[in-house]
Design an enzyme around this catalytic site. Structure first.
Site, PDB file in Angstrom:
ATOM      1  CG  ASP A  75      -0.191  -0.205   2.535  1.00  0.00           C
ATOM      2  OD1 ASP A  75       0.634  -1.150   2.602  1.00  0.00           O
ATOM      3  OD2 ASP A  75      -0.418   0.571   3.492  1.00  0.00           O
ATOM      4  CB  SER A  93      57.778 -57.175  30.254  1.00  0.00           C
ATOM      5  OG  SER A  93      58.063 -58.555  30.355  1.00  0.00           O
TER       6      SER A  93
END
Lengths: 632, 301
Positions: free
Chosen positions: A168, A541
């Site tokens: 608008d 180990s």
């Protein structure tokens, strides 16, 4: 504030009958600040006569008090719920609204326009079927329009409405409408939306919101509400392969074990075969349990409890899937990331990543590129700031099951959480697994240790020889292996010669390297045991704790510790490699027995006294033990 | 006939998913139980979510001592049926000072007997998650609340700093002392609640059904005379009228309205032609424009 349109003549059952045919549309409204999003939603509710009397009274009262829109009703007041928003006249958080028309039920997320709240827009878009993108007809396409369109596309929103608002204020100009539409199409051509509809509207005056405009005879398309009521929502959510992330294991007693979760894809019925994506274990659905009795079928979106025919191992975070169409299982993938935190994202920093029901730690390993939301071009980046979007590579602490986001939003999405503030800092959409880990589906090990050892007709075991350098470990171990081989046993020998030069060549002789050395040897011997082999390990180990670790990773009876107890004097005397001499001269550091510790075993299964016996006699001792204990 | 719609299935599934997620992710969750229709639906969903086991958390009722008598009887029966522990809590300070809605006004009374009492109970038991039956369609500030709504150590809510909630992935992380309020019914509307109650035949407090009850009229609202604790003003004589309740709060603070809806079907039918929104029957919301947001920041549910 549920709002319905109903005529008093209709009976409840008629009404409910009608309800059952309705589908649900979840949509978002987005666009730049002041484009009129809240006003539009207020207008939709108002025009559809969906407001209650007391809400209307409050609205008219508050409109007058603030008079932000003169004498007219300010519809945005219906939606802007937070104090701060009403004061500043802007929307700062996602608000959810609910309304119903004769055709459909709607959940609308009103999302903020300000750039600093872009993360909230992504939040709204993550669950939306449709996005209404508002544009102020006077301003045309703005950065937010581009950003929001891109996010909508990235998050897989299927339908887009371009609502050109405040028409608008440009005299209902068809030319202006066409210009903006053209601009939009130019930049959005790369986006993959199922439907696209442009509508000229005035939310404030009501043109083309629920009623066709009297002011725009040049526009013959649908009104906004009309379009929302008729756009086809993807009813195909049950398509695709079955997926269900396990959310909760329901185990009220020993007789019941249910896997609860929400079906994330496909359908499932009793009797269907499923696979646990990560472990590769399969089973069949025994029943779909519910408080209303067992169900014949469950589809995507249903929250269900499944029981299985077999007792298989699965817990929260696992994903049940169709065995014919398995999801990816990977610990690396590429994904789009939306960064949602003030503090920048840096590659390499660790975050929590929650995907489905699983939380893992993750880092962005690389920002491949970030996306400029204005031009949609790919840019190089070192880090990621708030609201930036990038395509990144991720690395996770463990593999997870997922699908590409494109194939399944539920199983292809994730969030990132800051580990310190607990804030949600990022949202991600997975594109594909990265190659290193893709498509290695864990096969359920139907051929297991037992099957392999039966095939070899032997009992797998680790014979762990420990002792000083020169004690005779390897000599005895070699003799034992030779004789086992003659007995058609399947064996493998691990010693310094074949491990130190390959697998462990990166390790030296410091204490920490020795620990790692033995850890690797222990893990390798465990694999050999699983392969069904009699595994001989010959390593000094020296530390008790590593020998204990090796014992503990194996099952009971699979570890036989053999202490070759030869005195240090005897070892020195033999010194087959000249190492003691070297160590004594200080040319060799950390040599066990000279300047490094050897912790003697206290409860070895077999103790061999190397000072006394010949190697063959010592090997006999080992064989006696193995026979006595049923290994041979 | 089958009243159940596809829409209700989806809402039910979403709620069950949330209930399970909380049970799985929090150490010590609790379900706030207020005896009203939303709580009844939430409890029913919890039973479904964990069936055949009972829900793995207790119920907590903050007893202001100003609940309708029928509500208390109903509460005890429901907890027993669900096989759940029921914890009740009343603010001892409020009891000592005899804080009540007549002498202290609804605002102070609600603060002391509800908000403070709730915080006390949550702190006392160290709950890190609390389910509430609030829905987003009830009120404007609720419309912006997350399903998993983070609370600070002092139970505060910061509406500007909420965690983004994407897909159905919920961030459940809290530090010690912090908590999360969880709203499994966030996306339900009042109509959905009634339809669901109808289709699942969920037991309801009889006050929801129309019956002749003694009421007095104050400021245009019908107030039920439940027992002798309601002080009657000069000239006020309770009269018997066919009334029922749309929401159940504390009895002087919730007004009844005239209705002949005596069955669930009647109630749903009445809903469908309703022209007044739900919270109009709650006197506390009329106090000030942003009253609910303010209460929530202070820790009200």
């Amino acid at each position: 504030m549920e709002q319905v349109l109903i005529t008093p003549q209709k009976t409840v059952s008629e009404y409910l009958q009608q309800q059952s045919n309705k589908s649900l549309l979840r949509f978002i409204t987005c666009g730049s600040v002041d484009d009129g999003k809240s006003t539009l939603i207020g207008r939709l509710l108002y025009d559809s006569k969906l407001l209650f009397d007391d809400q209307l009274a409050t609205l008219e009262r508050e409109s007058k008090r603030r008079s932000s829109g003169g004498e007219d009703i300010d519809f945005s007041l219906l939606v802007d719920g937070l104090e701060a928003e009403r004061e500043q006249g802007i929307t700062i958080d996602v608000a959810y609204r609910f309304f119903t028309t004769d055709k459909r039920k709607f959940i609308v997320a009103d999302t903020p326009g300000h750039e600093q709240y872009t993360r909230n827009m992504a939040t709204g878009a993550s669950s939306a079927d449709l996005a209404v993108i508002l544009v102020d007809a006077r301003k045309g396409i703005l950065q937010q329009t581009r950003r929001h369109s891109f996010i909508a596309s990235l998050l897989g929103v299927q339908h887009v409405v371009l609502a050109i608002n405040k028409i608008d204020l440009v005299d209902f100009s068809e030319r202006r409408f066409a210009e903006i539409l053209e601009d939009y199409k130019t930049f959005s051509s790369g986006f993959d939306f199922s439907t696209f509809q442009a509508i000229p509207i005035s939310a404030k005056c009501g043109d083309n919101v629920t009623l066709p405009s009297e002011n725009m005879h040049w526009y013959s398309g649908p009104t906004l509400l009309d379009h929302l009521e008729h756009v086809s929502v993807d009813m195909n959510r049950n398509a695709g392969p079955f997926r269900m992330p396990v959310q909760w294991v329901n185990r009220p007693n020993l007789d019941f074990r249910g896997f609860a979760g929400t079906v994330a894809g496909g359908t499932v019925r009793p009797g269907d075969e499923i696979v646990v994506a990560k472990s590769g274990k399969t089973s069949r659905i025994a029943s779909i349990v519910s408080m209303d009795g067992d169900l014949p079928v469950a589809v995507a979106g249903d929250a269900v409890t499944l029981t299985l025919v077999d007792e298989i191992d699965a817990s929260r975070g696992d994903m049940f899937a169709s065995p014919q169409h398995r999801p990816e299982v990977a610990d690396q993938f590429a994904a789009h990331l939306i960064w949602m935190e003030e503090q920048a994202m840096h590659p390499g920093r660790s975050y929590l990543l929650k995907i489905g029901r699983k939380t893992v730690t993750a880092t962005v390993t690389e920002i491949k590129h970030k996306v400029d939301v204005n031009t949609f071009q790919n840019l190089a980046a070192k880090n990621l700031e708030l609201n930036e979007i990038a395509f990144c590579s991720f690395s996770l602490s463990e593999p997870v099951a997922f699908d590409p986001y494109e194939a399944n939003k539920q199983t292809g999405s994730f969030i990132l959480i800051d580990r310190f503030t607990n804030q949600t800092v990022g949202a991600g959409m997975i594109w594909f697994a990265l190659r290193r880990s893709s498509n290695i589906h864990w096969q359920a090990l139907d051929v297991d240790k037992q099957a392999r050892s039966m095939q070899k007709q032997q009992k797998p075991v680790v014979l762990w020889f420990t002792g000083l350098s020169g004690s005779g470990k390897s000599t005895v171990a070699n003799l034992v292996e030779k004789r086992l081989c003659e007995m058609d046993k399947h064996t493998m020998l691990l010693d310094g010669d074949n491990v130190r030069h390959g697998l462990n060549r990166d390790l030296g002789f410091t204490d920490s390297d020795r620990v790692e050395n033995i850890r690797r040897v222990a893990e390798v011997s465990k694999l050999f045991v699983e392969a069904g082999l009699i595994t001989l390990v010959s390593f000094i180990s020296p530390f008790k704790s590593e020998r204990k670790m090796a014992r503990e990773i194996l099952e009971a009876g699979e570890f036989v510790e053999i202490f070759v107890n030869t005195s240090i004097e005897e070892c020195r005397k033999r010194d087959p490699k000249g190492l003691y001499a070297k160590a004594d001269r200080g040319e060799l550091k950390n040599f066990t027995g000279v300047d490094a510790m050897y912790e003697r075993p206290e409860s070895a299964e077999v103790v061999l006294y190397g000072d006394e016996g010949r190697p063959e006699a010592l090997a006999d001792q080992v064989f006696n033990y193995l026979e006595q204990k049923g290994y041979l | 006939m089958n009243f159940r719609t596809d829409h209700l299935y989806r809402l039910e599934a979403e709620s069950i998913d949330i209930l399970r997620e909380v049970a799985a992710e929090f150490n010590n969750p609790v379900m706030l139980y207020s005896i009203g229709k939303d709580s009844s639906v939430m409890l029913h969903l919890a039973r479904k979510a964990f069936y055949p086991a009972p829900p793995p958390f207790p119920l907590l009722h903050v007893d202001t001592t100003w609940k309708f008598r029928e509500m208390i009887e109903f509460r005890d029966r429901m907890a027993k049926e669900a096989g759940m522990e029921l914890i009740t809590h009343t603010n001892p300070n409020g009891l000592k000072d005899n804080v009540n809605p007549f002498d202290h006004g609804s605002s102070l009374y609600t603060h002391v007997m509800k908000t403070e009492a709730l915080k006390q109970a949550l702190d006392m038991h160290g709950f890190d998650a609390a389910f509430g039956g609030a829905r987003r369609d009830e009120e404007k500030s609720r419309a912006k609340e997350r399903i998993f709504s983070f609370r600070t150590k002092t139970h505060g809510w910061d509406p500007k700093n909420q965690r983004p909630e994407l897909w159905s992935i919920f961030n459940t992380r809290v530090k010690s002392g912090e908590s999360i309020r969880v709203f499994p019914l966030s996306n339900w509307t009042e109509l959905d609640i009634w339809q669901y109650i109808l289709s699942e035949s969920i037991s309801m407090v009889p006050l929801y059904f129309a019956k002749e009850r003694p009421v007095v009229t104050r400021d245009g609202q019908l107030i039920l005379v439940d027992d002798e604790r309601l002080p009657l003003n000069d000239g006020e004589i309770p009269e018997k009228r066919m009334v029922r309740f749309r929401t159940l709060g504390c009895y002087p603070l919730t007004s009844a309205f005239e209705s002949s809806a005596a069955t669930l079907e009647d109630i749903v039918e009445e809903m469908l032609i309703a022209r007044t929104s739900e919270r109009a029957g709650r006197l506390i919301d009329h106090d000030e424009a942003a009253s609910m947001e303010k209460k929530k920041k202070e820790g009200y549910f």
